[in-house]
Structure formats: C-alpha cells, structure tokens
Design an enzyme around this catalytic site. Structure first.
Site, PDB file in Angstrom:
ATOM      1  N   LYS A 199       0.821  -1.213   0.000  1.00 23.71           N
ATOM      2  CA  LYS A 199       0.000   0.000   0.000  1.00 23.71           C
ATOM      3  C   LYS A 199       0.858   1.267   0.000  1.00 23.71           C
ATOM      4  O   LYS A 199       0.430   2.315  -0.473  1.00 23.71           O
ATOM      5  CB  LYS A 199      -0.931   0.029   1.219  1.00 23.71           C
ATOM      6  CG  LYS A 199      -1.861  -1.159   1.373  1.00 23.71           C
ATOM      7  CD  LYS A 199      -2.920  -1.217   0.291  1.00 23.71           C
ATOM      8  CE  LYS A 199      -4.049  -2.181   0.629  1.00 23.71           C
ATOM      9  NZ  LYS A 199      -3.632  -3.595   0.591  1.00 23.71           N
TER      10      LYS A 199
HETATM   11  C1  LIG Z   1      -4.261  -4.715   0.151  1.00 19.66           C
HETATM   12  C2  LIG Z   1      -3.431  -5.915   0.074  1.00 19.66           C
HETATM   13  C3  LIG Z   1      -3.684  -6.896  -0.879  1.00 19.66           C
HETATM   14  C4  LIG Z   1      -4.845  -6.817  -1.848  1.00 19.66           C
HETATM   15  O1  LIG Z   1      -4.649  -5.814  -2.803  1.00 19.66           O
HETATM   16  P1  LIG Z   1      -5.902  -5.261  -3.639  1.00 19.66           P
HETATM   17  O2  LIG Z   1      -5.346  -4.143  -4.440  1.00 19.66           O
HETATM   18  O3  LIG Z   1      -6.896  -4.807  -2.614  1.00 19.66           O
HETATM   19  O4  LIG Z   1      -6.415  -6.371  -4.451  1.00 19.66           O
HETATM   20  C5  LIG Z   1      -2.837  -8.002  -0.918  1.00 19.66           C
HETATM   21  N1  LIG Z   1      -1.822  -8.131  -0.056  1.00 19.66           N
HETATM   22  C6  LIG Z   1      -1.553  -7.198   0.878  1.00 19.66           C
HETATM   23  C7  LIG Z   1      -0.431  -7.420   1.828  1.00 19.66           C
HETATM   24  C8  LIG Z   1      -2.336  -6.056   0.971  1.00 19.66           C
HETATM   25  O5  LIG Z   1      -2.065  -5.139   1.897  1.00 19.66           O
END
Ligand SMILES: *Cc1c(COP(=O)(O)O)cnc(C)c1O
Length: 497
Positions: A112
């Site tokens: 993120k």
């Molecule tokens: C948010 C997240 C995901 C999923 O990603 P999306 O873009 O919501 O599909 C997968 N792995 C981790 C560690 C995340 O923080």
C-alpha cells in the site's frame, strides 16, 4: 488535450485527473475511470535505463495530464525517497523459478505504501489546482494495511485530517499496533465491531450522503478517499509493473517484447487492475493471474461469470485479502460492458440488493487474459515452509497465496516457459506469527510476537525493518471502538460538527 475521467455509473459525469483524485468517488457510488488508456510509447531500451522515479514520471504523466511536469515530479520525489529502505524502491528477487517483485520496502512494509506515499501529495496538489478552500477529510476503511499506510502518508499534512476504520477483530496484532500507535494531531483510528466489508460499506455511505456533505461544507470540510477506489492510488500502482518488466529486460532475463505473466494476491482488485491497465498501455503481459485466499469470490467469478458475495466471510492468515466485495472489479465490469455506465449500474444495483450478478457470455469472453484460482489456509502455510526450506527465502502469507495459485496455474497449463512476476505485497515481518507458525509451529508457538521477529531475522538473514523496531515500544494513542451503525456519529464527534 487532457485525458478525461468518467464515472462508471453516470455517462454525464466527466472530470479531469486532478478532480477525480480530489473527489475519490464519483456520484451515485460510481468510480472514475480514464476514458482511454494511454499508450506506453517509450522505447524499452530507454525504460530500462530509468530509475523508479523516472519510470513513475513516464507512466503517471500519461494518466495525470492536467498536472504540470513540475507538480508531478515534486509529488514523485516527495514520495519515493528515503522512506523506502532501498534505492530500487521495488526490487525483484528470483526464487524457485519465479520473480518476486518486493513491494514492501516503504514505511509500513506493505505494498500500500507504493501508492499511499504519493497520494497525499497528489491530493494536496489537486486541491490547490482546483481552488479548494475546505480542509480535506480522508475517510478510509481498511483490512489492515491501507490504514497504516494512509495514516503514515497523511500524518501532519496541512489541510488534511484522516479517519481510519478497521475491523477490530480482523487484522493482525502487528497491523493493529501499527495503527493505534500512529502519531499526528490530524489522525484518528477506530476499531469497528464488524468486518472489512461493513467498514467499507459504512464509509461509502458517508461519501454519498448529500446531507452530510452539506454539514461538512458548512464547517469547512470535505471528504476524500485514500481507498483503492481513488484513481490517485491506481495510477501509481501501474508504475511498478512497467519498472519490473524494464528491469527483467535490463538484466537480460527477457527479450524485447517477450510476454510475462503477472500473479497478484487480490482483495479489492486494485493491484491486479493496475496490472491490467499496464497491459492495456502496451506492456507485454500474457496472463493476469488473480490469486484469492479462501474468500474465493473472485475465483468463482472468473470460472462461472457470476459474482456472488452471499457466502460466509472467512477470517484467514492473509487478512488484507479477506474481502467479499472487490470494489475495483467495477472498473473492469464497466469496461467489458462496453464502457456502458447504465449496464454497469444495473450490475452494481443487483450486487447491492441481491448480493450477486451474472455477466453476459459476451462480457465473459473478454476476460480471457485473466486466470483465477485460490489457495487454502493449509496450502498457504505449506508454500511458505517449502519455499523457505528450498531456498531460504521467506515470504508473507499474502505472497504465499499468490505463489500457491501460481503452482496451480503451472500444473493446469504447463506454461513453464513464460517468465512470471509474483507481486510480493507484504514483508513477512508484518505477519510474523502466521509465517513462523507455517515454518515450524511447534517450535515457535510459545514465543512472543517480538521474540518471533528476532527469530525471523535470524533464520531469513533479513534485518528487522524500521517499521517493526518503531512499534516495539510505541504507546497506544487511539482506543475508540464503535458499532457499524455508529460510524457517522464518530466522524462527527472527531470533527466537532
Ligand atoms: C491490500 C493488500 C492486498 C490486496 O490488494 P488489492 O489491491 O486490494 O487487491 C494483498 N496483499 C496485501 C499485503 C495487501 O495489503
């Protein structure tokens, strides 16, 4: 001419990139989508020489056309700096026949950070460009990782406040500790007695509440979103797919134009949608492999054409993927419905009233580039253990879900010739307990979380990240907990309105 963004639910609503970032969500609950995907018209030999920051400018300038070069470069340079613990920003690690694209080298050690370290800068720039006088209130629902990354990005950013809702019993202990110890006068963190989907639905409801917007405006506030429904999160995520491809080429791993597969551990469908956009820009991607955990709603969708959220919500060891309503899928649905807002809206209405919809055969035909599968809890643990024993490389639970699906894909298709990049979305340090349990439950069961951290460092030969060191001794600064139907009153209380 500026690239225009349109709402997935209203053909009339059209805005520029900066306006789309500022608004977050379009009217009637719609999402903003670019009306055309720009071409990646840069020679690969040039891309191969670029730093992460230069690649970011090359990609993002093609989407955010109403930002000046200076504005965009300022945003990029403020985001991708020493907050990341490697100059490469997103390094590629080769292990057991695949390339792991490590997207967790930012300040909160999950992918993120790739978008949320730049979003505050894009948002503040967008506010200035559009003569916004109100303070921006970022309202965010998190399944664990977005919350901390958004808090870190927005803490003490002038002209903003950030309120984060997380499922009180649905995130890892380290994720929770990271959030409730967040500093910054303008930060607010709330646990809700509910799951992520309820948090997200509550936030979306506040966004589309016209009466609340009026009250906010009178008090000098307006909402925006740091969730992956904001186009300002999606666009920065396209960058690392281009960067990874260029790096593979620069390192002599692939030939010019050679197609690669991409495997993405998926929750809200933001990360994989960014890969889809990268493919549509012209990046040679063969299959977009969508990996789910036991909340396999996307796997079922890709295999049957029916999206059905009416099922049990399962808490797994990959909590950031514990999602039954993948918001960004709407952008794909809109596209395969022929960019038809009315058709898309009908599907989304069915989703909210009946919890499901079925796409047409014609639409399903356009999903051929996607492959979906899922990894069970037991398989996830096995993948972590096997990879560690084979190579010494330790991956987190989310990345392991992706690796598990990749193994299933290989078994089904025998597509061993296509080089494959697995998006590695979190540091194993963020999910230490689950990771260490997977490797040797008996041995590690009695250790405390921080003992496990040190043990992980010993067995993996990877230094404990600063983000983990920081919370060892940090004080809890946020302790608000509320019911799902109290979310709005909590927001009003924080803002004194
Ligand atoms: C948010 C997240 C995901 C999923 O990603 P999306 O873009 O919501 O599909 C997968 N792995 C981790 C560690 C995340 O923080």
């Amino acid at each position: 001419m500026d690239l225009i963004y349109a709402s997935t639910r209203n053909a009339e609503e059209k805005v520029t990139a900066s306006q789309a970032i500022l608004k977050g969500l379009a009217g009637e609950g719609g999402l903003f989508v670019p009306t055309a995907i720009p071409a990646l018209d840069i020679d690969l030999d040039d891309l191969a020489k670029m730093t992460y920051q230069e690649t970011a400018y090359a990609v993002m300038s093609r989407f955010l056309t109403d930002f000046t070069e200076e504005e965009l470069k300022n945003c990029i340079n403020a985001a991708y700096d020493s907050k990341f613990d490697t100059e490469e920003i997103a390094p590629l690690v080769s292990a057991d026949g695949a390339y792991y694209l490590e997207l967790f080298h930012g300040s909160t050690i999950a992918f993120k950070d790739m978008a949320l370290s730049i979003l505050p800068h894009l948002l503040i720039t967008a506010a200035r460009k559009n003569q916004v006088k109100n303070d921006i209130v970022i309202l965010t629902a998190t399944s664990g990782d977005t919350g901390k990354a958004a808090l870190a990005g927005f803490a003490d950013v002038k002209g903003t406040k950030i309120i984060v809702f997380y499922p009180k019993h649905g995130v890892s202990p380290i994720q929770e500790k990271q959030m409730v110890t967040q500093k910054g006068e303008n930060t607010f963190v709330v646990g809700i007695n509910g799951n992520f989907d309820q948090a997200q639905t509550g936030v979306k409801k506040m966004f589309s509440d016209a009466k609340l917007a009026k009250v906010m405006d009178a008090a000098g506030y307006q909402f925006s979103s740091a969730n992956s429904i904001n186009i300002g999160r999606l666009v920065p995520q396209i960058v690392y797919y281009v960067y990874a491809y260029a790096k593979l080429y620069a390192n002599g791993e692939i030939k010019k134009g050679e197609k690669i597969n991409v495997v993405v551990p998926t929750g809200n469908f933001g990360n994989i949608l960014a890969a889809f956009y990268a493919k549509n820009m012209g990046l040679p991607i063969a299959k977009l492999i969508c990996a789910s955990n036991e909340n396999r709603v996307l796997y079922d969708f890709f295999s049957t054409g029916t999206y059905d959220k009416n099922r049990e919500f399962i808490l797994t060891s990959s909590p950031s993927m514990d999602i039954l309503i993948s918001s960004n899928l709407e952008r794909l649905i809109y596209r395969i419905a022929g960019n038809d807002a009315a058709k898309n809206e009908a599907f989304m209405k069915a989703l909210s009233s009946e919890g499901k919809y079925e796409i047409t055969a014609e639409m399903k035909e356009q999903l051929k580039d996607f492959y979906g599968n899922y990894t069970t809890e037991a398989e996830t643990a096995e993948v972590i253990k096997d990879l560690y024993e084979k190579t010494g490389y330790v991956i987190d639970t989310h990345t392991a879900v992706a690796a598990g699906v990749y193994h299933k894909y290989l078994k089904e298709t025998n597509d061993t010739d296509t080089k494959t990049v697995i998006a590695s979305t979190a540091s194993p340090y963020k999910f230490t307990r689950s990771v260490m349990d997977a490797i040797d439950k008996e041995k590690y069961d009695s250790m405390t979380d921080f003992e496990l951290v040190d043990e992980l460092s010993r067995i993996s030969n990877v230094k404990v990240p600063q983000a983990i060191e920081d919370i060892r001794s940090a004080k809890v600064l946020h302790d608000t907990v509320c019911e799902v139907d109290e979310m709005e009153s909590v927001v009003k209380k924080f803002l004194n309105i």
